[in-house]
Scaffold this motif. Sequence first.
Motif, PDB file in Angstrom:
ATOM      1  N   ARG A 240       0.832  -1.207   0.000  1.00  0.00           N
ATOM      2  CA  ARG A 240       0.000   0.000   0.000  1.00  0.00           C
ATOM      3  C   ARG A 240       0.864   1.254   0.000  1.00  0.00           C
ATOM      4  O   ARG A 240       0.578   2.224  -0.720  1.00  0.00           O
ATOM      5  CB  ARG A 240      -0.927   0.005   1.215  1.00  0.00           C
ATOM      6  CG  ARG A 240      -2.016  -1.060   1.173  1.00  0.00           C
ATOM      7  CD  ARG A 240      -3.022  -0.848   2.287  1.00  0.00           C
ATOM      8  NE  ARG A 240      -3.949  -1.970   2.361  1.00  0.00           N
ATOM      9  CZ  ARG A 240      -3.918  -2.920   3.283  1.00  0.00           C
ATOM     10  NH1 ARG A 240      -2.982  -2.881   4.231  1.00  0.00           N
ATOM     11  NH2 ARG A 240      -4.805  -3.891   3.278  1.00  0.00           N
ATOM     12  N   LEU A 241       1.921   1.246   0.804  1.00  0.00           N
ATOM     13  CA  LEU A 241       2.813   2.407   0.864  1.00  0.00           C
ATOM     14  C   LEU A 241       3.536   2.606  -0.461  1.00  0.00           C
ATOM     15  O   LEU A 241       3.694   3.736  -0.937  1.00  0.00           O
ATOM     16  CB  LEU A 241       3.833   2.226   2.007  1.00  0.00           C
ATOM     17  CG  LEU A 241       3.260   2.222   3.422  1.00  0.00           C
ATOM     18  CD1 LEU A 241       4.353   1.891   4.435  1.00  0.00           C
ATOM     19  CD2 LEU A 241       2.628   3.577   3.753  1.00  0.00           C
ATOM     20  N   ALA A 244       1.050   3.983  -3.030  1.00  0.00           N
ATOM     21  CA  ALA A 244       0.768   5.398  -2.774  1.00  0.00           C
ATOM     22  C   ALA A 244       1.932   6.273  -3.222  1.00  0.00           C
ATOM     23  O   ALA A 244       1.731   7.312  -3.872  1.00  0.00           O
ATOM     24  CB  ALA A 244       0.484   5.612  -1.282  1.00  0.00           C
ATOM     25  N   VAL A 248       1.929   9.159  -6.257  1.00  0.00           N
ATOM     26  CA  VAL A 248       2.371  10.532  -6.010  1.00  0.00           C
ATOM     27  C   VAL A 248       3.528  10.895  -6.940  1.00  0.00           C
ATOM     28  O   VAL A 248       3.560  11.978  -7.543  1.00  0.00           O
ATOM     29  CB  VAL A 248       2.781  10.717  -4.538  1.00  0.00           C
ATOM     30  CG1 VAL A 248       3.446  12.071  -4.329  1.00  0.00           C
ATOM     31  CG2 VAL A 248       1.561  10.591  -3.634  1.00  0.00           C
TER      32      VAL A 248
END
Length: 256
Positions: A240-241, A244, A248
Motif C-alpha cells: 500500500r505504501l 501510494a 504521487v
Amino acid sequence: MDTITFWGLAALAVAALLVGFSKTAVSGANTVSLAIFAAVLPARESTGVLLPLLIVGDVLAVFTYRRHAHWVTLWRLFPAVAVGVVAGSVFMLWADDAAVRRSIGGILLFMAAVTLWRRRVGTDAAPATGPTDGGGSGRGLAKAGSYGVLGGFTTMVANAGGPVMSLYLLSTGFRKLGFLGTSAWFFLIVNVSKVPFSVGLGLIDGHSLLLDAALALLVVPGAFIGKACVDRIDQRLFERLVIAATVVGGLQLLLR
C-alpha cells in the motif's frame, strides 16, 4: 548533475538503498526509486544513472537466490523482451526530457493500476513453484510475448519493468523463492544487455558513472536489509505504501 542540492543527494541516497532492498525483498519498492531519480535529475538522464545501480542490485540478488530460477520461463520471455528493448531504444532516440518525464509518470501510474488490479482479482496467492499456464502452449507463449514486449519497453524507457514481470511471474504461479530467483536472473541479464543501448543514447557517461560509484555503496546495505526483512515484512501494508508513493511520484512527473 553539478547542480544537485544536498537534499537532492539525500533523496538519491534513499533511492539507492531502496534499489538494493527491492532486489532482495519487495520488487515494487523500485518504482519509488525511479520516481525519485526522475524528480531529482533530468528525467532522460536519470534512466542512465539508475541502470548501473540496478545491475549492482541484480548481482546481489542473483548471489542470494541464484539456485531458485526457473530457466524455462526465462527463455520463453527473452525474445519478446528483446523486441520491447529495441522499441524503447527507438523511442529514446527522439524523446526529449519532457517526453521521457511524462512517459515515466504515465508508466508509474499504469504500473500502480496494474498492481491494484492484481490485488483485486486475487493473483497474489501463487499455488506452485513454477509456471502453471500451459508451459509451451499457444496461450502460454502469447502471454509471455505480450508481457515480454511490455516489460522490455518499460525497462528500457523508465527502468520500470519490475511490476510487469512481477505480474507475469505471479500470474503463472511462483512462490516467493522461485519468484525472487527467476526475477533476479531475468533482470541481471536484461539490464546488462541494455548497457550498450544506454551508452549509445548518451545516457551513461563518465559523469553519470561517478555519481553511480558513490551511490552504489548504498545499494549493498539495502540488499542486506532486504534479505534480513524478506520473511518479516507485512507485505500488504508495504505494498500500500509503495503504491501510494508510486502514484504521487507519477503525478508529480506528469504535472511538473
